[in-house]
Structures are given as C-alpha cells and as structure tokens.
Write a protein that holds these residues in place. Structure first.
Motif, PDB file in Angstrom:
ATOM      1  N   ARG A  35       0.930  -1.245  -0.052  1.00 32.79           N
ATOM      2  CA  ARG A  35       0.031  -0.061  -0.158  1.00 32.79           C
ATOM      3  C   ARG A  35       0.838   1.250  -0.098  1.00 32.79           C
ATOM      4  NH1 ARG A  35      -3.685  -3.484   2.369  1.00 32.79           N
ATOM      5  NH2 ARG A  35      -5.670  -3.335   2.018  1.00 32.79           N
ATOM      6  N   GLU A 153     -10.944   2.655   1.154  1.00 37.56           N
ATOM      7  CA  GLU A 153      -9.714   1.771   0.546  1.00 37.56           C
ATOM      8  C   GLU A 153     -10.043   0.570   1.123  1.00 37.56           C
ATOM      9  OE1 GLU A 153      -4.791   1.381   0.864  1.00 37.56           O
ATOM     10  OE2 GLU A 153      -5.842   2.040   2.874  1.00 37.56           O
ATOM     11  N   GLY A 236      -5.095   1.609  -6.311  1.00 38.12           N
ATOM     12  CA  GLY A 236      -4.251   2.207  -5.255  1.00 38.12           C
ATOM     13  C   GLY A 236      -4.435   3.728  -5.309  1.00 38.12           C
ATOM     14  N   TRP A 237      -3.587   4.354  -4.189  1.00 39.21           N
ATOM     15  CA  TRP A 237      -3.719   5.690  -4.221  1.00 39.21           C
ATOM     16  C   TRP A 237      -2.675   6.596  -5.208  1.00 39.21           C
ATOM     17  CZ3 TRP A 237      -6.848   7.816  -0.481  1.00 39.21           C
ATOM     18  CH2 TRP A 237      -7.408   6.931   0.410  1.00 39.21           C
ATOM     19  N   GLU A 240      -3.503   3.948  -9.915  1.00 38.67           N
ATOM     20  CA  GLU A 240      -3.399   2.791 -10.678  1.00 38.67           C
ATOM     21  C   GLU A 240      -4.644   2.226 -11.227  1.00 38.67           C
ATOM     22  OE1 GLU A 240      -2.334   3.205  -7.650  1.00 38.67           O
ATOM     23  OE2 GLU A 240      -0.595   2.402  -7.011  1.00 38.67           O
ATOM     24  N   SER A 246      -6.232  -6.433  -9.487  1.00 37.18           N
ATOM     25  CA  SER A 246      -5.962  -5.519  -8.609  1.00 37.18           C
ATOM     26  C   SER A 246      -6.327  -6.259  -7.099  1.00 37.18           C
ATOM     27  CB  SER A 246      -6.580  -4.403  -8.508  1.00 37.18           C
ATOM     28  OG  SER A 246      -6.447  -3.617  -9.762  1.00 37.18           O
ATOM     29  N   THR A 248      -6.497  -4.358  -4.147  1.00 36.95           N
ATOM     30  CA  THR A 248      -7.109  -3.465  -3.342  1.00 36.95           C
ATOM     31  C   THR A 248      -7.708  -2.510  -4.395  1.00 36.95           C
ATOM     32  OG1 THR A 248      -5.143  -1.783  -3.381  1.00 36.95           O
ATOM     33  CG2 THR A 248      -5.310  -3.637  -1.425  1.00 36.95           C
ATOM     34  N   HIS A 249      -8.723  -1.560  -3.691  1.00 40.30           N
ATOM     35  CA  HIS A 249      -9.266  -0.528  -4.601  1.00 40.30           C
ATOM     36  C   HIS A 249      -9.370   0.591  -3.611  1.00 40.30           C
ATOM     37  CE1 HIS A 249     -13.507  -0.799  -2.742  1.00 40.30           C
ATOM     38  NE2 HIS A 249     -13.046  -2.176  -2.747  1.00 40.30           N
TER      39      HIS A 249
END
Length: 258
Positions: A35, A153, A236-237, A240, A246, A248-249
């Motif tokens: 992250r 997140e 991501g932050w 992306e 993925s 994460t979102h």
C-alpha cells in the motif's frame, strides 16, 4: 515461553481488536501489502477535501489523519479503541485532532458537515453485517456537504485464497519474532475470522480480528441507496487502474449538489 491467556478470545469487536493491537499497529502495518505510504494517501485526500473539513472513520493511531492535518485540512475522527486514540495523542499534533470514541457506523463525530469522509486499510469491513454497512453509507451521506465525497480503501475479495474455508500463512519472520496468521472463511455470510499469533522471547500474544467483506459492486449499491454515485475507482492511491487482478481498490462516491 509463557502464552498470554488472560482474555477470552471469543466475541471479537473493533474496540477489543484496537485495544489489543494498539502497541504494535504502527510497526506492523504502514507498508503492508504494497500500500501507499500515509503521505501519499494524505495528498490525495487533501486534494479531494480542498479547503473543507475531513472525517476519518477508524482513525486509529492517526497514521493518515496527522499528515492530512499537516496539510492544513481540518480533520476529525471516530475510533472504537481508546488505546488506539491514546497512541495518536502521544504523537506530534495528535492532541489537536477532535476524536469521538465509539462505533463509527453512526458517524457521530465532532464537526461537519464534511467535504470528505474516508476509511482506509479495510477498516470499513469491521462492520460485521450488511445492514450496518448500508447504515454507515447512509449516515456518511448525511454528514457530507453538497458535492462531498466518501472514500473507501479496501481489499478486493478473493475467496480462492482459502482452502476448504481456511488459510494459514506466515505474516512475518524477522529477528526474534515470527507471526502466524490463521483465518476461516464463511462464504454464506462473507465473514472472515482471523487470529494473528506473535511469538517472541517475551512470550506469545494473540490478536483477533473479524471482518465482513463486500464486493466493489455491492459497495456501489450501498452508495446508490444512500444517494451517492461512483466518481472513481483505482487500484491504489497513485491512480493505478483497477483491474481483475488488483488486490485493493480506492473508491470515491459523491453526494449530489455542490
């Protein structure tokens, strides 16, 4: 080596999880799972907030709230764990952030209405029923200014990580400590119950957590029920692309107006 069995490990709730993990949280999680660092997260949130105030659900030790406040964004928070909040208070600037100690599902925090309400690092999933998650979205919408946004997140659910509904993995093996994580998965309720066991020369500590995950499309429906629409979803932050791969979102929903 003596195990710590002084507490009953059944009936996990966010307050109990936070109280137990407060002393090691900042050491264990800042760069977890690739992250973004808190400074990057704060930069994105500051851009969304503009000159308006922000509210963090599950503010914890302030790892995101404090760099956001350093960017001159007025920040408030909610957290179930008094010990987590105490850790934030001990940091530079931590005593200036207004925090309500309690369940964040009701979004009962000082200040507002807010330009941004946000919740990071899967914390939204500590709400253990779909009803509570839906209610949280509705309460967030009521605390936002016209045109304000809700930012979440979270991990993208991946049930294939579980073999016959369970998973055991080495979380860390570093110096004089190793950590083992064990989890069980209930497909029907979308619930994950986990225990992280930390073994050091000083003894054994057990850190319990329970989550109720939701798919991105399910979160979108919760947002629609609350009168919010999806603005963006990234992997991501750093912007992306969000794809099927993925892990994460970062999702942003906006209320009408503004």
């Amino acid at each position: 080596m003596k195990a710590d069995h002084t507490e009953n490990l059944d009936g996990v709730d966010p307050a109990r999880y936070g109280d137990r993990i407060a002393d090691v949280y900042d050491d264990w999680f800042p760069g977890a799972a690739g992250r973004a660092e808190p400074e990057t997260m704060a930069e994105v949130l500051a851009g969304l907030a503009g000159s308006g105030p922000a509210l963090e659900l599950g503010i914890g030790t302030g790892r995101v709230a404090l760099p956001l406040a350093a960017r001159r964004v007025p920040v408030s928070g909610i957290d179930a764990s008094g010990r987590m909040v105490a850790r934030m208070r001990a940091k530079p600037g931590g005593d200036t952030v207004p925090v309500a100690v309690g369940d964040f599902v009701d979004v009962a925090a000082p200040g507002g209405p807010f330009s941004v309400v946000y919740v990071v690092f899967n914390t939204f999933f500590v709400l253990l029923s779909q009803d509570d998650q839906v209610r949280c979205f509705a309460n967030v919408a009521r605390r936002l200014r016209p045109g304000g946004v809700f930012v979440v997140e979270a991990f993208r659910p991946d049930p294939t990580q579980f073999d016959r509904g369970q998973r055991v993995n080495v979380a860390a093996l570093d110096g004089d400590e190793f950590r083992l994580s064990a989890a069980v998965h209930d497909w029907a309720t979308q619930r994950v119950r986990a225990r992280t066991v930390s073994v050091t020369e000083g003894g054994v500590r057990i850190y319990p957590v329970e989550l109720r995950y939701a798919w991105p499309s399910e979160l979108d429906l919760m947002a629609r029920l609350a009168g919010m629409t999806l603005v963006s979803r990234h992997g991501g932050w750093r912007g992306e692309p969000f794809t099927a791969g993925s892990p994460t979102h970062v999702s942003v929903w906006r209320v009408a107006g503004g």
